[in-house]
Design an enzyme around this catalytic site. Structure first.
Site, PDB file in Angstrom:
ATOM      1  N   GLY A 263     -38.054  19.924 -41.736  1.00  9.24           N
ATOM      2  CA  GLY A 263     -38.086  19.690 -42.951  1.00  9.24           C
ATOM      3  C   GLY A 263     -36.865  19.728 -43.925  1.00  9.24           C
ATOM      4  O   GLY A 263     -35.950  19.179 -43.189  1.00  9.24           O
ATOM      5  N   GLU A 285     -34.708  20.845 -37.409  1.00  8.82           N
ATOM      6  CA  GLU A 285     -34.642  19.480 -37.601  1.00  8.82           C
ATOM      7  C   GLU A 285     -34.519  19.177 -39.121  1.00  8.82           C
ATOM      8  O   GLU A 285     -35.771  19.034 -39.633  1.00  8.82           O
ATOM      9  CB  GLU A 285     -35.687  18.743 -36.923  1.00  8.82           C
ATOM     10  CG  GLU A 285     -35.156  17.168 -36.637  1.00  8.82           C
ATOM     11  CD  GLU A 285     -35.350  16.222 -37.505  1.00  8.82           C
ATOM     12  OE1 GLU A 285     -34.694  15.987 -38.494  1.00  8.82           O
ATOM     13  OE2 GLU A 285     -36.464  15.493 -37.396  1.00  8.82           O
ATOM     14  N   CYS A 319     -36.278  11.440 -42.277  1.00  7.06           N
ATOM     15  CA  CYS A 319     -34.710  12.155 -42.382  1.00  7.06           C
ATOM     16  C   CYS A 319     -33.440  11.429 -41.918  1.00  7.06           C
ATOM     17  O   CYS A 319     -32.400  11.779 -42.460  1.00  7.06           O
ATOM     18  CB  CYS A 319     -35.104  13.618 -41.598  1.00  7.06           C
ATOM     19  SG  CYS A 319     -35.740  13.128 -40.030  1.00  7.06           S
ATOM     20  N   GLU A 416     -30.112  14.049 -50.283  1.00  6.22           N
ATOM     21  CA  GLU A 416     -31.076  13.040 -49.496  1.00  6.22           C
ATOM     22  C   GLU A 416     -32.030  12.745 -50.725  1.00  6.22           C
ATOM     23  O   GLU A 416     -32.743  13.658 -51.190  1.00  6.22           O
ATOM     24  CB  GLU A 416     -31.535  14.085 -48.406  1.00  6.22           C
ATOM     25  CG  GLU A 416     -32.754  13.211 -47.628  1.00  6.22           C
ATOM     26  CD  GLU A 416     -33.009  14.130 -46.224  1.00  6.22           C
ATOM     27  OE1 GLU A 416     -33.327  15.313 -46.642  1.00  6.22           O
ATOM     28  OE2 GLU A 416     -33.330  13.629 -45.462  1.00  6.22           O
TER      29      GLU A 416
END
Lengths: 506, 286
Positions: A263, A285, A319, A416
């Site tokens: 996440g 991760e 991601c 992001e």
């Protein structure tokens, strides 16, 4: 000599010019596609899903249910139980019970056989699972059908074979399982992330309590049914949908021995703090902001396809997305023109349509976040370029977009976005490309495009990132370790390295 | 009678022997409680300077060949061997130890350096993999150094403990910032003279003496430190390191080693803990 500002304006003007002109490639209007929706007839959704605890679907002690919707239509698909702290506790106890009494006592080869069974049943149900995934999450059916579900199956099949071979992976060590693993997964690859988490955990002899994301619980519930159908011993896999509070209950549960989280970096840091000093094992991760570096000697058409795949795959909800394009200055105009042409041909719309390239944004919340960051990019002075594709009246949508005139310091170049939005920057020398690529707290992935082999290995070895794609992007495989450097997390998933997170060595 | 020329013990930062910028010092007593020397009480600013030097030195060090890195670690062993007697003497002076115990610690430290020297060109082959992906790519994973690693050295054994954590961290191409044994810093500071004469590039190993309660939180919270080897041996300190480390997702590895002389105090795992696995995908085609 023109100032930087003048140069930037000249380039922006050139791009505006390109956009005013008809695209060099005219696909959009001349070749209309008839609708080709994948059938939903063979998919049976329940009206209401319980929690999957101890091998049974049970009503939640929390007495709460939440609706999961189709982000492409905003229609409600089902009500799903929300696990409260008492439910998480029940799931952990069921997992612990299964671990002690059954799963850790089973012959390793038999553990493997159960997991092979799961893989085979998943293959049989692959079409159904792909459709549910697309309905619940908004991703194009061609991706859930051709990428997500096949990889899910491959992950179970791969890890099944490890169950009775772990001592070969860790020579000079006695290998044992850890116990109950708490696993928290995101909404971008719901079933695939469940597979990445569950398959290695149970192959190594652990039992799991998995929390799918609150916007995408349905394929996890379908996976629960697959476990049931495979006669997996009750309690080996427990699935407890919910939001942040449910996740916190898992992380803080004293009987959970290991936490695996995929996440945001923000939540990852909270979890790292929360588990500090508890003796719980942890793998994270987290987010990314990958550089995709295009050198002037790259095969440009392939590179453009790589850029497209890097950032628009799964609406950019990835991601490891190649969200920062670094293009060598000498070819920047050509690449930008091709990119502009290409995004005009991407078909956005009904995710169930087999011709759809870009599906729906996963949730209203995510759409708001994308819009906020994009507005910030415009405010900070970057130039926004968007596909002029039609936007459906219902659902959550964001057209494929890219920014030019981006500075390293812009928020859109550092944060992001997790949406179909690319930031484009240029460089002159390989050293500058490396410097810019690494100048970010993240380090999950990177891409390098050049036809020169020696250059590939020089640049890939300098990327501070866990996965580097040379002349390709967004490729995954269960045999191939995946995970980040720096603030993109620690630990690997997949391959021999991925097993390390799920074994105790002595 | 010959008058002794005493040594000033300084920090070792960026390949230089420097006093703390803070101007502070701590007296270090000998085994009988008599003043042996004053050492710098390192400050937050010293620590930050050390991290800066470590960051600058790290890529160049990582880029040296494995063969060369191995030879440099081996040379450390050579240098320590050459000065074994003075190290033994200092160990006996600072901690009340028998000649045999002092000798055995120096021997073990030399052996540990030789041991990790030998790993330099082997661990990559053992930790790396070629991954048989189901598509047309050559896919491989290799360990790379994590970057700048903070080491909280154990209080005792001060020499062997330091060597046991420093050697595996730097052999893979990391740069280290070490907070030394607070109670027994002299032998560790003496080791700086070994590092300085072994062709180890400046900045790869930085040694800071001082108070752990003061310095450890700054190390754990430093945004440009990638990982921490925590051999502090203190439960409360370890918890705070692990919590503070989350600020930039540090890899925090806690060590509780009962016997540094034992074979369990060395191994490939000590190297692996401060490496990152990089997976590279390369297309196969014509």
């Amino acid at each position: 000599m023109a100032s930087v500002k003048e140069e930037r304006e000249a380039r922006a003007e050139a791009v505006r010019h390109i956009e005013r002109e008809k695209p060099a490639l005219e696909f959009g209007s001349a070749w209309e596609y008839s609708p080709a929706p994948e059938s939903r007839d063979h998919v049976r959704l329940e009206e209401r899903y319980g929690l999957f605890i101890g091998g049974k679907f049970v009503a939640p002690k929390s007495k709460k249910y939440f609706a999961t919707i189709n982000p492409a239509t905003e229609e409600k698909l089902a009500d799903v139980a929300e696990a409260g702290a008492a439910d998480v506790d029940a799931a952990v106890r069921a997992a612990e019970d299964a671990y002690r009494k059954r799963w850790s006592k089973l012959k390793p080869a038999d553990r493997g056989k159960y997991i092979y069974r799961i893989a085979r049943i998943l293959q049989e149900k692959s079409r159904e699972l792909a459709v549910i995934e697309t309905m619940d999450g908004g991703k194009p059916i061609k991706e859930s059908r051709d990428v997500d579900v096949p990889l899910v199956v491959a992950h179970f099949f791969y890890h099944a074979g490890w169950a009775d071979k772990l001592e070969y992976a860790f020579p000079r060590h006695a290998v044992s399982p850890i116990g109950v693993c708490g696993q928290i997964i995101p909404w971008n690859f719901p079933l695939l992330m469940a597979a990445w988490k569950i398959a290695p955990a149970i192959a190594c002899g652990n039992t799991v309590v998995l929390k799918p994301a609150e916007t995408t619980p349905l394929t996890a519930m379908a996976l629960a049914k697959v476990c049931e159908e495979a006669d997996l011993p009750p309690g080996v896999v427990n699935i407890v949908p919910g939001a942040g509070e449910t996740g916190a209950a898992i992380v803080n549960h004293p009987r959970v021995k290991k936490i695996a989280f995929t996440g945001s970096t923000e939540v990852g840091k909270i979890i790292q703090r929360a588990t500090a000093g508890t003796g719980k094992r942890l793998t994270l991760e987290l987010g990314g902001k990958a550089a995709n570096i295009i050198f002037e000697d790259a095969p440009i058409d392939q590179a453009v396809e790589g850029i497209i795949n890097g950032i628009y795959f799964n609406q950019g909800h990835v991601c490891c997305a190649g969200s920062r394009l670094l293009v060598q200055e000498s070819i920047a105009d050509t690449v930008l023109q091709k990119l502009s042409d290409r995004i005009a041909t991407l078909r956005m719309g009904d995710p169930l349509d087999k011709n759809t390239d870009v599906g729906a944004i996963n949730s209203k919340m995510q759409l708001d976040k994308i819009r906020e960051l994009v507005a910030c990019g415009v405010e900070e002075g970057a130039e926004l370029h968007q596909s002029a594709c039609a936007i459906p009246s219902k659902g959550f949508w964001f057209p494929p977009s890219f920014f030019t005139g981006v500075a390293q310091s812009h928020r859109i170049a550092r944060e992001e976005i997790f949406g179909p939005v690319l930031t484009v920057m240029t460089f002159r020398t390989p050293d500058e490309a490396v410097e810019k690529a690494n100048n970010i707290p993240y380090g999950l992935s990177a891409g390098v495009w050049t036809d020169k082999g020696s250059k590939i290995f020089q640049i890939t070895s300098k990327m501070r990132a866990g996965v580097v794609w040379a002349n390709t992007f967004n490729k995954f495989d269960p045999t191939s370790p995946f995970g980040g450097y720096k603030e993109s997390g620690f630990g690997r998933e997949g391959g021999v390295h991925g097993l390390r997170a799920y074994v105790e060595l002595s | 009678m010959e008058l002794e020329v005493r040594k000033t013990y300084k920090l070792y930062v960026g390949g230089e022997f420097i006093r703390t910028e803070s101007g502070r010092y701590d007296p270090v007593p000998d085994a009988e409680g008599q003043l042996l020397a004053n050492v710098s009480r390192g400050s937050r600013k010293d620590l930050r300077e050390a991290v800066r030097k470590a960051r600058a030195a790290q890529p160049g060090w990582a880029g040296r060949s494995a063969y060369l890195k191995g030879q440099i670690l081996y040379r450390m062993a050579e240098m320590l061997e050459g000065r074994a007697e003075s190290f033994e003497e200092l160990l006996r002076e600072t901690r009340e130890r028998t000649a045999a115990a002092a000798r055995s610690e120096v021997r073990a430290a030399i052996d540990r350096l030789v041991y990790y020297a030998g790993w330099s060109d082997k661990y990559v082959a053992l930790l790396g993999t070629v991954n048989p992906v189901a598509s047309s790519y050559f896919d491989f994973s290799v360990p790379e150094p994590t970057g700048v690693v903070g080491i909280v050295a154990p209080e005792t054994p001060d020499l062997l403990g330091l060597v046991s954590h420093l050697a595996p961290v730097i052999v893979s191409g990391n740069a280290a910032v070490v907070l030394l044994s607070e109670k027994y810093p002299l032998v560790s500071l003496e080791l700086a003279e070994i590092l300085a004469t072994s062709n180890l590039p400046a900045g790869v190993a930085n040694l800071i003496s001082g108070r752990k309660d003061e310095l450890v939180p700054h190390l754990a919270r430093h945004m440009d430190v990638n990982a921490i080897a925590d051999a502090s041996g203190s439960k409360s300190l370890s918890k705070s390191i692990a919590e503070d480390g989350a600020v930039n997702v540090k890899r925090v590895k806690r060590y509780a080693i009962a016997d540094y002389f034992a074979e369990e105090a060395q191994g490939l795992d000590f190297i692996e803990a401060f490496t990152e696995t990089k997976t590279t995908w390369h297309p196969i085609g014509v």
